[in-house]
Design a protein around this motif. Sequence first.
Motif, mmCIF file in Angstrom:
data_model
loop_
_atom_site.group_PDB
_atom_site.id
_atom_site.type_symbol
_atom_site.label_atom_id
_atom_site.label_comp_id
_atom_site.label_asym_id
_atom_site.label_seq_id
_atom_site.Cartn_x
_atom_site.Cartn_y
_atom_site.Cartn_z
ATOM 1 N N LEU A 214 -6.283 -2.357 2.352
ATOM 2 C CA LEU A 214 -5.331 -3.464 2.462
ATOM 3 C C LEU A 214 -4.834 -3.560 3.896
ATOM 4 N N ARG A 215 -4.710 -4.807 4.391
ATOM 5 C CA ARG A 215 -4.364 -5.046 5.787
ATOM 6 C C ARG A 215 -3.103 -5.894 5.966
ATOM 7 N N VAL A 216 -2.542 -6.401 4.881
ATOM 8 C CA VAL A 216 -1.394 -7.306 4.948
ATOM 9 C C VAL A 216 -0.192 -6.607 4.309
ATOM 10 N N THR A 217 0.942 -6.618 4.994
ATOM 11 C CA THR A 217 2.121 -5.877 4.541
ATOM 12 C C THR A 217 2.511 -6.241 3.107
ATOM 13 N N ASP A 218 2.597 -7.518 2.785
ATOM 14 C CA ASP A 218 2.990 -7.918 1.423
ATOM 15 C C ASP A 218 2.003 -7.407 0.380
ATOM 16 N N ASP A 219 0.725 -7.425 0.694
ATOM 17 C CA ASP A 219 -0.288 -6.902 -0.231
ATOM 18 C C ASP A 219 -0.129 -5.398 -0.406
ATOM 19 N N ILE A 220 0.171 -4.704 0.689
ATOM 20 C CA ILE A 220 0.359 -3.255 0.628
ATOM 21 C C ILE A 220 1.579 -2.927 -0.228
ATOM 22 N N LEU A 221 2.683 -3.623 -0.011
ATOM 23 C CA LEU A 221 3.900 -3.366 -0.787
ATOM 24 C C LEU A 221 3.681 -3.637 -2.278
ATOM 25 N N ALA A 222 2.989 -4.709 -2.596
ATOM 26 C CA ALA A 222 2.692 -5.017 -3.996
ATOM 27 C C ALA A 222 1.804 -3.936 -4.613
ATOM 28 N N HIS A 223 0.839 -3.469 -3.861
ATOM 29 C CA HIS A 223 -0.056 -2.403 -4.333
ATOM 30 C C HIS A 223 0.736 -1.124 -4.608
ATOM 31 N N LEU A 224 1.661 -0.786 -3.715
ATOM 32 C CA LEU A 224 2.462 0.425 -3.895
ATOM 33 C C LEU A 224 3.361 0.320 -5.119
ATOM 34 N N MET B 177 -4.418 8.085 -0.874
ATOM 35 C CA MET B 177 -3.966 7.010 0.012
ATOM 36 C C MET B 177 -3.841 7.509 1.447
ATOM 37 N N THR B 178 -4.275 6.640 2.368
ATOM 38 C CA THR B 178 -4.129 6.932 3.794
ATOM 39 C C THR B 178 -3.509 5.716 4.460
ATOM 40 N N LEU B 179 -2.448 5.944 5.216
ATOM 41 C CA LEU B 179 -1.773 4.883 5.949
ATOM 42 C C LEU B 179 -2.076 5.039 7.429
ATOM 43 N N TYR B 180 -2.661 4.016 8.016
ATOM 44 C CA TYR B 180 -2.966 3.975 9.451
ATOM 45 C C TYR B 180 -1.893 3.114 10.109
ATOM 46 N N HIS B 181 -1.211 3.663 11.111
ATOM 47 C CA HIS B 181 -0.107 2.933 11.727
ATOM 48 C C HIS B 181 0.167 3.448 13.133
ATOM 49 N N VAL B 182 1.100 2.766 13.796
ATOM 50 C CA VAL B 182 1.671 3.222 15.061
ATOM 51 C C VAL B 182 3.178 3.383 14.827
ATOM 52 N N HIS B 183 3.808 4.249 15.602
ATOM 53 C CA HIS B 183 5.228 4.549 15.378
ATOM 54 C C HIS B 183 6.156 3.372 15.651
ATOM 55 N N ARG C 201 6.326 2.645 5.204
ATOM 56 C CA ARG C 201 6.633 4.085 5.098
ATOM 57 C C ARG C 201 7.909 4.307 4.290
ATOM 58 N N GLN C 202 8.896 3.444 4.473
ATOM 59 C CA GLN C 202 10.135 3.543 3.688
ATOM 60 C C GLN C 202 9.855 3.298 2.210
ATOM 61 N N LYS C 203 8.995 2.346 1.908
ATOM 62 C CA LYS C 203 8.653 2.053 0.509
ATOM 63 C C LYS C 203 7.912 3.229 -0.109
ATOM 64 N N LEU C 204 6.998 3.834 0.633
ATOM 65 C CA LEU C 204 6.285 5.017 0.141
ATOM 66 C C LEU C 204 7.270 6.146 -0.178
ATOM 67 N N ALA C 205 8.259 6.349 0.687
ATOM 68 C CA ALA C 205 9.269 7.386 0.457
ATOM 69 C C ALA C 205 10.134 7.041 -0.757
ATOM 70 N N GLU C 206 10.553 5.777 -0.843
ATOM 71 C CA GLU C 206 11.385 5.321 -1.957
ATOM 72 C C GLU C 206 10.677 5.527 -3.295
ATOM 73 N N GLN D 104 -5.466 2.529 3.013
ATOM 74 C CA GLN D 104 -6.688 2.767 2.252
ATOM 75 C C GLN D 104 -6.302 3.589 1.029
ATOM 76 N N ASP D 105 -6.657 3.088 -0.131
ATOM 77 C CA ASP D 105 -6.411 3.790 -1.392
ATOM 78 C C ASP D 105 -7.742 3.845 -2.124
ATOM 79 N N ALA D 106 -8.402 4.988 -1.997
ATOM 80 C CA ALA D 106 -9.765 5.157 -2.524
ATOM 81 C C ALA D 106 -10.648 4.078 -1.899
ATOM 82 N N ASP D 107 -11.227 3.186 -2.706
ATOM 83 C CA ASP D 107 -12.128 2.169 -2.155
ATOM 84 C C ASP D 107 -11.419 0.843 -1.838
ATOM 85 N N VAL D 108 -10.106 0.803 -1.995
ATOM 86 C CA VAL D 108 -9.319 -0.394 -1.687
ATOM 87 C C VAL D 108 -8.756 -0.263 -0.275
#
Length: 84
Positions: free
Chosen positions: A62-72, A3-9, A18-23, A56-60
């Motif tokens: 995701l660009r929408v926060t809710d979709d990313i959280l559900a995926h995680l 998984m790769t997370l592209y973001h700004v601070h 990022r908090q969900k990934l840590a949790e 980005q998670d392998a070939d997936v």
Amino acid sequence: MSMTLYHVHWCPECDVVRQKLAELRLSYKEVVVPDLRPQRKEVFAVSGQYYVLVLQDADVVLRVTDDILAHLESKAEASRPANG
């Protein structure tokens, strides 16, 4: 780690992810992209857009926060040992 997370601070939605990934204790690569959208060539190459947040998670991709959280959540659930 696939998984790769592209973001700004300064992005509030990026902080939520990022908090969900840590949790969930999921490992990922963090790519902080430039503040100026035209300079975000790496995120554009992955997602076809200059906006962040992008996961980005392998070939997936995701660009929408809710979709990313559900995926995680789904990924974390799949990695938990089965009771039994």
